[in-house]
Motif scaffolding. Structure first.
Motif, PDB file in Angstrom:
ATOM      1  N   THR A 121      94.128 -44.799  11.673  1.00 16.77           N
ATOM      2  CA  THR A 121      92.838 -44.435  11.110  1.00 16.77           C
ATOM      3  C   THR A 121      91.764 -44.473  12.187  1.00 16.77           C
ATOM      4  O   THR A 121      91.857 -45.267  13.135  1.00 16.77           O
ATOM      5  CB  THR A 121      92.453 -45.373   9.945  1.00 16.77           C
ATOM      6  N   SER A 122      90.783 -43.593  12.047  1.00 14.12           N
ATOM      7  CA  SER A 122      89.611 -43.564  12.923  1.00 14.12           C
ATOM      8  C   SER A 122      88.380 -43.773  12.048  1.00 14.12           C
ATOM      9  O   SER A 122      88.247 -43.140  10.990  1.00 14.12           O
ATOM     10  CB  SER A 122      89.502 -42.224  13.657  1.00 14.12           C
ATOM     11  N   GLU A 140      76.207 -45.048   6.440  1.00 14.00           N
ATOM     12  CA  GLU A 140      77.445 -44.645   5.788  1.00 14.00           C
ATOM     13  C   GLU A 140      78.567 -44.520   6.821  1.00 14.00           C
ATOM     14  O   GLU A 140      78.356 -43.974   7.902  1.00 14.00           O
ATOM     15  CB  GLU A 140      77.212 -43.302   5.095  1.00 14.00           C
ATOM     16  N   SER A 141      79.732 -45.022   6.477  1.00 17.16           N
ATOM     17  CA  SER A 141      80.873 -44.897   7.385  1.00 17.16           C
ATOM     18  C   SER A 141      81.655 -43.637   7.062  1.00 17.16           C
ATOM     19  O   SER A 141      81.670 -43.159   5.920  1.00 17.16           O
ATOM     20  CB  SER A 141      81.799 -46.114   7.263  1.00 17.16           C
ATOM     21  N   THR A 142      82.310 -43.090   8.067  1.00 19.42           N
ATOM     22  CA  THR A 142      83.187 -41.937   7.878  1.00 19.42           C
ATOM     23  C   THR A 142      84.533 -42.260   8.506  1.00 19.42           C
ATOM     24  O   THR A 142      84.609 -42.942   9.538  1.00 19.42           O
ATOM     25  CB  THR A 142      82.578 -40.673   8.511  1.00 19.42           C
ATOM     26  N   ASN A 143      85.605 -41.807   7.867  1.00 18.58           N
ATOM     27  CA  ASN A 143      86.955 -42.195   8.283  1.00 18.58           C
ATOM     28  C   ASN A 143      87.892 -40.990   8.250  1.00 18.58           C
ATOM     29  O   ASN A 143      87.741 -40.092   7.402  1.00 18.58           O
ATOM     30  CB  ASN A 143      87.518 -43.269   7.353  1.00 18.58           C
ATOM     31  N   LEU A 144      88.840 -41.016   9.158  1.00 10.47           N
ATOM     32  CA  LEU A 144      89.954 -40.066   9.116  1.00 10.47           C
ATOM     33  C   LEU A 144      91.240 -40.889   9.158  1.00 10.47           C
ATOM     34  O   LEU A 144      91.542 -41.531  10.168  1.00 10.47           O
ATOM     35  CB  LEU A 144      89.915 -39.096  10.297  1.00 10.47           C
ATOM     36  N   THR A 145      91.966 -40.896   8.043  1.00 12.46           N
ATOM     37  CA  THR A 145      93.206 -41.663   7.926  1.00 12.46           C
ATOM     38  C   THR A 145      94.390 -40.713   7.940  1.00 12.46           C
ATOM     39  O   THR A 145      94.390 -39.697   7.227  1.00 12.46           O
ATOM     40  CB  THR A 145      93.219 -42.489   6.627  1.00 12.46           C
ATOM     41  N   ILE A 146      95.388 -41.036   8.755  1.00 10.89           N
ATOM     42  CA  ILE A 146      96.549 -40.156   8.935  1.00 10.89           C
ATOM     43  C   ILE A 146      97.826 -40.966   8.724  1.00 10.89           C
ATOM     44  O   ILE A 146      97.953 -42.105   9.217  1.00 10.89           O
ATOM     45  CB  ILE A 146      96.558 -39.539  10.346  1.00 10.89           C
ATOM     46  N   PHE A 180     100.216 -36.569   6.481  1.00 10.98           N
ATOM     47  CA  PHE A 180      99.265 -36.528   5.383  1.00 10.98           C
ATOM     48  C   PHE A 180      97.954 -37.147   5.881  1.00 10.98           C
ATOM     49  O   PHE A 180      97.966 -38.216   6.497  1.00 10.98           O
ATOM     50  CB  PHE A 180      99.798 -37.313   4.181  1.00 10.98           C
ATOM     51  N   TRP A 181      96.835 -36.475   5.623  1.00 15.03           N
ATOM     52  CA  TRP A 181      95.565 -36.961   6.156  1.00 15.03           C
ATOM     53  C   TRP A 181      94.482 -36.929   5.073  1.00 15.03           C
ATOM     54  O   TRP A 181      94.565 -36.179   4.091  1.00 15.03           O
ATOM     55  CB  TRP A 181      95.127 -36.148   7.368  1.00 15.03           C
ATOM     56  N   ARG A 182      93.454 -37.758   5.300  1.00  8.64           N
ATOM     57  CA  ARG A 182      92.340 -37.844   4.355  1.00  8.64           C
ATOM     58  C   ARG A 182      91.069 -38.189   5.111  1.00  8.64           C
ATOM     59  O   ARG A 182      91.028 -39.172   5.862  1.00  8.64           O
ATOM     60  CB  ARG A 182      92.617 -38.909   3.301  1.00  8.64           C
ATOM     61  N   ALA A 183      90.068 -37.354   4.943  1.00  6.37           N
ATOM     62  CA  ALA A 183      88.742 -37.623   5.492  1.00  6.37           C
ATOM     63  C   ALA A 183      87.894 -38.221   4.375  1.00  6.37           C
ATOM     64  O   ALA A 183      87.842 -37.669   3.267  1.00  6.37           O
ATOM     65  CB  ALA A 183      88.116 -36.339   6.019  1.00  6.37           C
ATOM     66  N   SER A 184      87.236 -39.330   4.638  1.00  6.53           N
ATOM     67  CA  SER A 184      86.488 -40.014   3.585  1.00  6.53           C
ATOM     68  C   SER A 184      85.218 -40.631   4.148  1.00  6.53           C
ATOM     69  O   SER A 184      85.036 -40.760   5.366  1.00  6.53           O
ATOM     70  CB  SER A 184      87.350 -41.101   2.937  1.00  6.53           C
ATOM     71  N   ASN A 185      84.353 -41.019   3.234  1.00  2.00           N
ATOM     72  CA  ASN A 185      83.141 -41.753   3.588  1.00  2.00           C
ATOM     73  C   ASN A 185      82.942 -42.862   2.570  1.00  2.00           C
ATOM     74  O   ASN A 185      83.841 -43.123   1.744  1.00  2.00           O
ATOM     75  CB  ASN A 185      81.932 -40.819   3.663  1.00  2.00           C
ATOM     76  N   VAL A 192      83.149 -30.671   1.666  1.00  2.00           N
ATOM     77  CA  VAL A 192      82.178 -29.808   2.324  1.00  2.00           C
ATOM     78  C   VAL A 192      82.301 -28.402   1.737  1.00  2.00           C
ATOM     79  O   VAL A 192      83.360 -27.759   1.855  1.00  2.00           O
ATOM     80  CB  VAL A 192      82.395 -29.773   3.848  1.00  2.00           C
ATOM     81  N   LYS A 193      81.242 -27.936   1.074  1.00  2.00           N
ATOM     82  CA  LYS A 193      81.208 -26.600   0.473  1.00  2.00           C
ATOM     83  C   LYS A 193      82.404 -26.363  -0.441  1.00  2.00           C
ATOM     84  O   LYS A 193      83.044 -25.310  -0.427  1.00  2.00           O
ATOM     85  CB  LYS A 193      81.146 -25.521   1.555  1.00  2.00           C
ATOM     86  N   GLY A 194      82.733 -27.395  -1.218  1.00  2.00           N
ATOM     87  CA  GLY A 194      83.823 -27.282  -2.180  1.00  2.00           C
ATOM     88  C   GLY A 194      85.201 -27.511  -1.614  1.00  2.00           C
ATOM     89  O   GLY A 194      86.196 -27.502  -2.350  1.00  2.00           O
ATOM     90  N   VAL A 195      85.319 -27.724  -0.304  1.00  2.00           N
ATOM     91  CA  VAL A 195      86.611 -27.974   0.328  1.00  2.00           C
ATOM     92  C   VAL A 195      86.835 -29.484   0.393  1.00  2.00           C
ATOM     93  O   VAL A 195      86.063 -30.218   1.009  1.00  2.00           O
ATOM     94  CB  VAL A 195      86.668 -27.370   1.747  1.00  2.00           C
ATOM     95  N   ILE A 196      87.899 -29.949  -0.272  1.00  2.00           N
ATOM     96  CA  ILE A 196      88.209 -31.377  -0.319  1.00  2.00           C
ATOM     97  C   ILE A 196      88.814 -31.816   1.014  1.00  2.00           C
ATOM     98  O   ILE A 196      89.679 -31.137   1.572  1.00  2.00           O
ATOM     99  CB  ILE A 196      89.181 -31.699  -1.463  1.00  2.00           C
ATOM    100  N   GLY A 197      88.363 -32.951   1.505  1.00  2.00           N
ATOM    101  CA  GLY A 197      88.805 -33.445   2.810  1.00  2.00           C
ATOM    102  C   GLY A 197      90.112 -34.197   2.790  1.00  2.00           C
ATOM    103  O   GLY A 197      90.175 -35.356   3.225  1.00  2.00           O
TER     104      GLY A 197
END
Length: 271
Positions: A121-122, A140-146, A180-185, A192-197
């Motif tokens: 994770t980042s 706010e934190s932002t994360n990229l989990t893989i 499998f990945w997930r972008a979250s906050n 973003v613009k209807g695109v799920i992270g």
């Protein structure tokens, strides 16, 4: 009353027989004690047989740095969103792998199949689009989990260790990778613009490595460990991996490049 009178020669003979019996008894006691001691150390294999249990599987735990190749996607141009968001701080992956050693190639090694799952994770504090009172950071934190996974064919060349007593085992892996990945906050999964992270990316998985068989450090202890648990070999290893998760030559459109080229270190067991 009848008295039996023993002559001197008969008395002397009986005395010699009694002494001989005592000597033989003592010798048997000593011999049994030595045999028991040898049995405990495994020398008398006729009473305490040592053996190498069947070897069919391997299990590995590894850790290594992980830097996703998000910014290398050609459709991003020179924007570099991952670098802008998370910087170049070192991130780590922890993973496990299970191998089935299907076939032993005589005087070479084993070939089989392996599966693995990892986690990395980042995280960073999300920047503000418009600075507020001189600050460019939000609260706010932002994360990229893989979760990198793969299924590979595995070739282990253990002839050096098994036949030449050189405790090194080179190996290679090749197959299919899927992350499998997930972008979250702070509020949950990003959108973003209807695109799920969240989603997945796939591609090829390659690796080469070198394992050090630790049995050479104490072969008697390793043999006892095998007899007790079925673990034939314990090893440490270093491995260079290439998660080329770019959509498998264009078959996956707009894949997020979450693959990585990295080295790992780990501990493994064969059983």
């Amino acid at each position: 009353m009848i008295r039996l009178r023993l002559g001197a020669p008969l008395v002397a003979a009986l005395f010699r027989l009694t002494s001989l019996a005592g000597v033989l008894t003592a010798a048997l006691v000593v011999t049994e004690g030595v045999a028991f001691a040898d049995d405990e150390t495994g020398v008398l294999t006729s009473r305490h047989k040592t053996y190498e249990s069947p070897q069919n599987f391997a299990f590995e735990v590894r850790v290594g740095p992980y830097h996703p190749r998000v910014d290398t996607a050609p459709d991003l141009g020179s924007k570099g969103p991952y670098q802008a968001e998370f910087g170049d701080s070192l991130r780590w992956e922890v993973a496990v792998e299970f191998d089935w050693q299907i076939y032993r190639i005589p005087h070479l090694g084993t070939i089989g199949a392996g599966v693995s799952v990892g986690y990395t994770t980042s995280s960073a504090i999300a920047p503000l689009v418009t600075p507020v009172m001189g600050s460019t950071l939000s609260g706010e934190s932002t994360n990229l989990t893989i979760y990198p996974t793969y299924a590979v064919a595995v070739l282990r060349v253990d002839v050096l260790s098994r036949e030449l007593h050189v405790p090194f085992v080179p190996y290679a892996k090749a197959g299919f990778g899927l992350a499998f990945w997930r972008a979250s906050n702070t509020g949950g999964t990003s959108s973003v613009k209807g695109v799920i992270g969240e989603g997945n990316s796939y591609g090829e998985q390659l690796a080469i490595g070198l394992a050090l068989d630790l049995n050479f450090l104490d072969r008697r202890t390793s043999q006892g460990f095998d007899n007790a648990t079925g673990v034939n070999h314990t090893f440490i290893f270093g491995e260079l991996q290439d998660y080329n998760l770019n959509g498998l030559w264009g078959l996956q459109a707009h894949a997020l490049y979450v693959g990585n080229q990295n080295w790992t270190l780990g501990l493994g067991f064969e059983f």
